[in-house]
Design a protein around this motif. Structure first.
Motif, PDB file in Angstrom:
ATOM      1  N   PHE A  61       9.870   8.088  -1.279  1.00 24.95           N
ATOM      2  CA  PHE A  61      10.314   7.808   0.093  1.00 24.95           C
ATOM      3  C   PHE A  61       9.227   7.021   0.791  1.00 24.95           C
ATOM      4  CE2 PHE A  61      10.536   9.464   4.614  1.00 24.95           C
ATOM      5  CZ  PHE A  61      11.637   8.698   4.972  1.00 24.95           C
ATOM      6  N   ILE A  62       9.580   5.865   1.354  1.00 24.71           N
ATOM      7  CA  ILE A  62       8.633   5.041   2.105  1.00 24.71           C
ATOM      8  C   ILE A  62       9.267   4.742   3.463  1.00 24.71           C
ATOM      9  CG2 ILE A  62       7.294   3.987   0.241  1.00 24.71           C
ATOM     10  CD1 ILE A  62       9.329   1.781   0.038  1.00 24.71           C
ATOM     11  N   TRP A 110      13.946   5.169  -1.559  1.00 23.94           N
ATOM     12  CA  TRP A 110      14.768   4.961  -0.368  1.00 23.94           C
ATOM     13  C   TRP A 110      13.924   4.876   0.890  1.00 23.94           C
ATOM     14  CZ3 TRP A 110      18.480   9.845  -0.172  1.00 23.94           C
ATOM     15  CH2 TRP A 110      17.732  11.013  -0.038  1.00 23.94           C
ATOM     16  N   ASP A 111      14.551   4.254   1.904  1.00 20.46           N
ATOM     17  CA  ASP A 111      13.896   4.008   3.188  1.00 20.46           C
ATOM     18  C   ASP A 111      14.950   4.256   4.258  1.00 20.46           C
ATOM     19  OD1 ASP A 111      12.754   3.016   5.493  1.00 20.46           O
ATOM     20  OD2 ASP A 111      12.237   1.049   4.670  1.00 20.46           O
ATOM     21  N   LEU A 154       0.833  -1.202   0.000  1.00 19.43           N
ATOM     22  CA  LEU A 154       0.000   0.000   0.000  1.00 19.43           C
ATOM     23  C   LEU A 154       0.871   1.257   0.000  1.00 19.43           C
ATOM     24  CD1 LEU A 154      -2.724   1.510   0.346  1.00 19.43           C
ATOM     25  CD2 LEU A 154      -2.466   1.169   2.822  1.00 19.43           C
ATOM     26  N   LEU A 155       1.885   1.309   0.870  1.00 20.69           N
ATOM     27  CA  LEU A 155       2.760   2.479   0.938  1.00 20.69           C
ATOM     28  C   LEU A 155       3.449   2.720  -0.406  1.00 20.69           C
ATOM     29  CD1 LEU A 155       4.446   1.962   4.434  1.00 20.69           C
ATOM     30  CD2 LEU A 155       2.704   3.648   3.843  1.00 20.69           C
ATOM     31  N   VAL A 156       3.878   1.640  -1.036  1.00 20.51           N
ATOM     32  CA  VAL A 156       4.565   1.741  -2.326  1.00 20.51           C
ATOM     33  C   VAL A 156       3.637   2.349  -3.381  1.00 20.51           C
ATOM     34  CG1 VAL A 156       5.430   0.318  -4.231  1.00 20.51           C
ATOM     35  CG2 VAL A 156       6.258  -0.073  -1.901  1.00 20.51           C
ATOM     36  N   LYS A 157       2.393   1.902  -3.397  1.00 18.51           N
ATOM     37  CA  LYS A 157       1.439   2.437  -4.381  1.00 18.51           C
ATOM     38  C   LYS A 157       1.095   3.896  -4.077  1.00 18.51           C
ATOM     39  CE  LYS A 157      -0.693  -1.848  -5.978  1.00 18.51           C
ATOM     40  NZ  LYS A 157      -0.352  -1.611  -7.405  1.00 18.51           N
ATOM     41  N   LEU A 158       0.974   4.231  -2.796  1.00 14.89           N
ATOM     42  CA  LEU A 158       0.666   5.616  -2.428  1.00 14.89           C
ATOM     43  C   LEU A 158       1.824   6.557  -2.769  1.00 14.89           C
ATOM     44  CD1 LEU A 158      -1.097   5.037   1.019  1.00 14.89           C
ATOM     45  CD2 LEU A 158      -2.176   5.701  -1.137  1.00 14.89           C
ATOM     46  N   ALA A 159       3.056   6.018  -2.760  1.00 13.25           N
ATOM     47  CA  ALA A 159       4.221   6.817  -3.131  1.00 13.25           C
ATOM     48  C   ALA A 159       4.446   6.816  -4.640  1.00 13.25           C
ATOM     49  CB  ALA A 159       5.469   6.298  -2.423  1.00 13.25           C
ATOM     50  N   ARG A 160       3.514   6.216  -5.387  1.00 12.16           N
ATOM     51  CA  ARG A 160       3.494   6.224  -6.858  1.00 12.16           C
ATOM     52  C   ARG A 160       4.769   5.631  -7.451  1.00 12.16           C
ATOM     53  NH1 ARG A 160      -0.200  11.540  -8.205  1.00 12.16           N
ATOM     54  NH2 ARG A 160      -1.122  11.704  -6.141  1.00 12.16           N
ATOM     55  N   VAL A 161       5.218   4.537  -6.877  1.00 11.52           N
ATOM     56  CA  VAL A 161       6.441   3.885  -7.349  1.00 11.52           C
ATOM     57  C   VAL A 161       6.171   3.187  -8.676  1.00 11.52           C
ATOM     58  CG1 VAL A 161       8.043   1.993  -6.852  1.00 11.52           C
ATOM     59  CG2 VAL A 161       7.397   3.595  -5.040  1.00 11.52           C
ATOM     60  N   ASP A 162       7.079   3.383  -9.652  1.00 11.21           N
ATOM     61  CA  ASP A 162       7.012   2.674 -10.928  1.00 11.21           C
ATOM     62  C   ASP A 162       8.432   2.332 -11.372  1.00 11.21           C
ATOM     63  OD1 ASP A 162       8.156   4.972 -12.033  1.00 11.21           O
ATOM     64  OD2 ASP A 162       6.268   5.734 -12.829  1.00 11.21           O
ATOM     65  N   ARG A 163       8.570   1.857 -12.608  1.00  9.62           N
ATOM     66  CA  ARG A 163       9.875   1.374 -13.085  1.00  9.62           C
ATOM     67  C   ARG A 163      10.943   2.467 -13.113  1.00  9.62           C
ATOM     68  NH1 ARG A 163       6.652   2.691 -17.109  1.00  9.62           N
ATOM     69  NH2 ARG A 163       7.444   3.604 -19.069  1.00  9.62           N
ATOM     70  N   ALA A 208      14.768   3.801   7.572  1.00  4.53           N
ATOM     71  CA  ALA A 208      14.781   2.869   8.715  1.00  4.53           C
ATOM     72  C   ALA A 208      14.308   1.534   8.163  1.00  4.53           C
ATOM     73  CB  ALA A 208      13.864   3.362   9.829  1.00  4.53           C
ATOM     74  N   THR A 209      15.182   0.890   7.411  1.00  4.62           N
ATOM     75  CA  THR A 209      14.745  -0.133   6.472  1.00  4.62           C
ATOM     76  C   THR A 209      14.357  -1.465   7.101  1.00  4.62           C
ATOM     77  OG1 THR A 209      15.222  -0.866   4.212  1.00  4.62           O
ATOM     78  CG2 THR A 209      16.930  -1.254   5.857  1.00  4.62           C
ATOM     79  N   GLY A 210      14.738  -1.706   8.373  1.00  5.10           N
ATOM     80  CA  GLY A 210      14.351  -2.980   8.990  1.00  5.10           C
ATOM     81  C   GLY A 210      14.884  -4.142   8.185  1.00  5.10           C
ATOM     82  N   SER A 211      14.033  -5.092   7.849  1.00  2.95           N
ATOM     83  CA  SER A 211      14.453  -6.244   7.051  1.00  2.95           C
ATOM     84  C   SER A 211      14.334  -5.973   5.558  1.00  2.95           C
ATOM     85  CB  SER A 211      13.604  -7.461   7.402  1.00  2.95           C
ATOM     86  OG  SER A 211      12.299  -7.303   6.874  1.00  2.95           O
ATOM     87  N   ALA A 212      14.098  -4.723   5.198  1.00  5.21           N
ATOM     88  CA  ALA A 212      13.973  -4.290   3.797  1.00  5.21           C
ATOM     89  C   ALA A 212      12.640  -4.687   3.176  1.00  5.21           C
ATOM     90  CB  ALA A 212      15.134  -4.794   2.937  1.00  5.21           C
ATOM     91  N   GLY A 213      11.638  -4.954   4.025  1.00  4.56           N
ATOM     92  CA  GLY A 213      10.328  -5.333   3.494  1.00  4.56           C
ATOM     93  C   GLY A 213       9.714  -4.275   2.595  1.00  4.56           C
ATOM     94  N   LEU A 214       9.868  -2.991   2.952  1.00  2.00           N
ATOM     95  CA  LEU A 214       9.323  -1.927   2.116  1.00  2.00           C
ATOM     96  C   LEU A 214      10.063  -1.857   0.783  1.00  2.00           C
ATOM     97  CD1 LEU A 214       8.738   0.969   4.701  1.00  2.00           C
ATOM     98  CD2 LEU A 214       7.064  -0.611   3.743  1.00  2.00           C
ATOM     99  N   LEU A 215      11.377  -2.070   0.818  1.00  2.00           N
ATOM    100  CA  LEU A 215      12.143  -2.034  -0.431  1.00  2.00           C
ATOM    101  C   LEU A 215      11.840  -3.249  -1.302  1.00  2.00           C
ATOM    102  CD1 LEU A 215      15.618  -0.679   0.744  1.00  2.00           C
ATOM    103  CD2 LEU A 215      13.755   0.570  -0.355  1.00  2.00           C
ATOM    104  N   VAL A 216      11.583  -4.399  -0.671  1.00  6.59           N
ATOM    105  CA  VAL A 216      11.155  -5.577  -1.433  1.00  6.59           C
ATOM    106  C   VAL A 216       9.845  -5.276  -2.155  1.00  6.59           C
ATOM    107  CG1 VAL A 216      10.289  -7.948  -1.249  1.00  6.59           C
ATOM    108  CG2 VAL A 216      12.355  -7.281  -0.012  1.00  6.59           C
TER     109      VAL A 216
END
Length: 679
Positions: free
Chosen positions: A480-481, A383-384, A369-378, A386-394
């Motif tokens: 940014f997520i 960047w993140d 959901l965060l990725v779509k709200l940040a309008r991520v495309d190709r 506080a990336t944790g296990s990188a789940g948002l970047l995945v």
């Protein structure tokens, strides 16, 4: 009535005769195909749930003109309706509602059994494509034999679920002169994005069940291992067994000898394999050294390598990890695998509530959901901080790859863009070393987005540059997520201020404690709005992190590098009902259930933020509210639809009607009592 007799021997005679006439070097049930495949079938859990005993009725190893090998596994049955058992989505049903193996189906149906064997090959060998064939039949009243054939393709590409290739009346497609055409058909098979998502969700539930079982078993059976040890052992075992085609062979369980010899203990062997793996991944030396150094502390301790009854604790744990989890990372499942691992491992820790809030990772559906709200495309650079296990970047990487696949029609160009996305378009920062290791592992398994995962404090040690080998080049972030540690200044808004100040354009979506928008981060918020626009404020379900944290969260969406004007409209959305029902039962197979169109609600939420009120379908007007905020206030970000307390004419009419009805009722009652007394 006499029980129908199985015609399996007749089916076996028929199919084996076909294979013989095709001049194929097939092997029957007890015969060996090759050591790798034999070992895989013996290691994998059986059709009855025990270990080993997997014996397909026939097996072949075929090669096409492109020199690609395909194991072919054939299973026979002897009854009319025992070819294949499918679930409601038309997929082969080899797991039950608890996401555990459905042994009844695997045992009873030819295709289901063949696919079970195929998954053993994916789990324990280097083969990534397998052909699973089921054949059954029956005799009619004239004693004539009829047969049915199911031909399925099982691969990393379809996450091991199995796809029907076509309808066939014999197996002549396996003949050498026909096999190239058949494998070309396999290459052209594809699943829709919707089907892949459905399979991915199913596999994620299986992963959760496996991780819980793994952690419980290690906790119960293996003494002296801290939570960090468990995490590092899983990371090390996965890296050692991933392998790289034609370069680094996966570490086999048999290679661990539980020796006492210095330099040749089990931990030394695993470390050597990890070194080879990381070398071929061409990671910068400093990053490689840091990973090895972190894992070495756990892998080389004396107790874990000490043989007891001929086997070290390390070998036992390694074996359990490979047996329980191997299938999931070998099929290339694009999910936040290590995030799930992290949450499961850390569920045992007795964190204080504040600390617990800081280590809880974002659920995959919220990450998406965060990725779509940040309008991520190709074309995004994500960047993140506080990336944790990188789940948002995945999640971001998945979205970028999907978008690239939809828009780039040249195979060469698409392959190059995939490499660029993974190597150049993602950047994450994580200060906790144990969590950082999980982020590295996660992105390596995703193949490989770990290039720019940095073990740095994003607030004090980061200057906006790329990481290893490109320290002089700015990362051109456009998205940014974030799910920040809520104990940081402003409940985490300090991260938002820094990240947005380093961006020239784009969008941001963050999930954060609600008090960040209602008074705990006033100064940060006012400074942020001097250069960025708040587009939406979304109230999330109170039980979103059930079992991990109990804080109320909001998602804030920003347009970057455009100051917020007092007349800008902000979309306030109450997403308290997201369609999911959550529970926190330790032994539950699924603590997240879609009970009210959850997927549709998440889709509509994105559309409302992107396009506005015209997209209202499921949401009510009370749940969607547009208003302005004062950019100089900083504590008015959590508005909700106002409740009109003024009485309406309809309310007055209803009150009068109710009163008159009450009076009439009393009058009739009194008259009745008077009549009664008069008698």
């Amino acid at each position: 009535m006499a029980k129908t007799k199985s015609v399996e021997p007749n089916i076996a005679d028929l199919v084996n005769w076909w294979l013989k006439t095709y001049n194929l070097d097939y092997k029957l049930e007890q015969e060996s195909l090759n050591d790798e495949i034999d070992k895989a079938l013996n290691e994998y859990f059986s059709k009855n749930g025990g270990k080993g005993g997997n014996r397909p009725d026939a097996k072949i190893l075929l090669q096409n003109s492109k020199m690609n090998y395909y194991p072919v596994l054939i299973e026979y049955k002897g009854y009319k309706d025992k070819l294949v058992k499918l679930d409601i989505n038309g997929q082969v049903e080899n797991t039950n509602t608890k996401n555990e193996p459905n042994y009844r189906n695997i045992n009873s149906y030819a295709v289901n059994g063949a696919i079970h064997y195929a998954n053993a090959i994916l789990h324990y060998t280097s083969y990534t494509e397998v052909i699973a064939i089921g054949v059954t039949g029956y005799k009619d009243i004239n004693d004539k034999l009829h047969h049915e054939i199911g031909v399925y393709y099982v691969s990393k590409k379809n996450l091991g679920i199995g796809q029907e290739v076509d309808k066939y009346t014999d197996l002549s497609f396996l003949k050498r002169e026909n096999f190239d055409d058949f494998t070309q058909k396999l290459e052209e098979l594809s699943l829709s994005q919707e089907e892949l998502e459905r399979i991915r969700e199913k596999k994620e539930k299986e992963i959760n069940a496996s991780l819980v079982k793994l952690n419980n078993d290690i906790y119960k059976d293996e003494k002296g291992l801290s939570e960090n040890d468990r995490v590092y052992l899983v990371a090390a075992s996965i890296m050692a067994t991933l392998g790289i085609s034609n370069k680094v062979s996966p570490l086999e369980k048999e290679e661990l000898k539980s020796s006492k010899e210095i330099g040749n203990m089990d931990g030394d062997i695993i470390l050597r394999k990890i070194n080879s793996f990381l070398e071929e991944k061409e990671l910068p030396q400093t990053k490689k050294d840091m990973i090895v150094r972190t894992l070495q502390n756990t892998l080389t301790t004396e107790n874990i390598n000490k043989p007891v009854n001929g086997e070290s604790q390390l070998k036992r744990v390694f074996t359990k990890i490979v047996d329980d989890l191997g299938i999931y990372y070998k099929i290339g499942l694009t999910t936040d695998f290590t995030g799930k691992l992290f949450n499961e491992m850390y569920s045992w820790l007795g964190f204080s509530q504040d600390k617990l809030n800081d280590v809880v990772l974002t659920p995959s559906y919220v990450a998406k959901l965060l990725v779509k709200l940040a309008r991520v495309d190709r074309n995004s650079y994500v960047w993140d901080f506080a990336t944790g296990s990188a789940g948002l970047l995945v999640a971001a990487m998945n979205e970028m790859l999907i978008d690239a696949k939809e828009h780039i029609k040249s195979s060469d160009e698409l392959e190059q863009r995939k490499l660029t996305i993974k190597a150049e378009q993602l950047l994450g920062l994580e200060v906790l070393s144990n969590v950082y290791m999980l982020a590295i592992l996660n992105m390596i398994m995703m193949g490989d987005g770990s290039s720019n995962i940095l073990n740095k404090n994003s607030l004090t040690d980061f200057d906006g540059k790329y990481g290893f080998g490109k320290e002089d080049k700015d990362f051109p972030a456009t998205a940014f997520i974030l799910n920040p540690p809520y104990s940081a200044d402003g409940n985490g808004m300090v991260f938002v201020e820094k990240a947005l100040s380093m961006m020239n354009k784009g969008y941001a979506a963050i999930i954060i404690q609600n008090s960040a928008g209602s008074g705990k981060a006033i100064e940060y918020n006012k400074r942020i709005l001097k250069k960025n626009t708040l587009l939406a404020s979304i109230k999330m379900p109170i039980d979103l992190f059930i079992g991990k944290s109990s804080v109320q969260t909001y998602i804030y969406v920003f347009r970057v590098s455009e100051a917020h004007h007092k007349d800008n409209i902000v979309k306030f959305i109450d997403f308290s009902n997201d369609g999911y029902t959550r529970s926190n039962r330790k032994k539950a197979s699924n603590n997240l259930v879609d009970t009210d169109r959850a997927k549709e609600r998440y889709d509509e939420l994105v559309n409302l933020v992107l396009f506005g009120k015209s997209k209202l379908k499921i949401f009510t007007e009370e749940e969607y509210y547009e208003d302005t905020i004062d950019p100089k206030n900083g504590a008015d970000w959590n508005k909700s639809s106002p409740i009109d307390t003024r009485p309406k004419l309809e309310d007055f009419k209803k009150t009068v009607a109710d009163y008159l009805a009450f009076e009439v009722s009393n009058l009739l009652k009194n008259n009745k009592e008077d009549d009664s007394l008069g008698k």
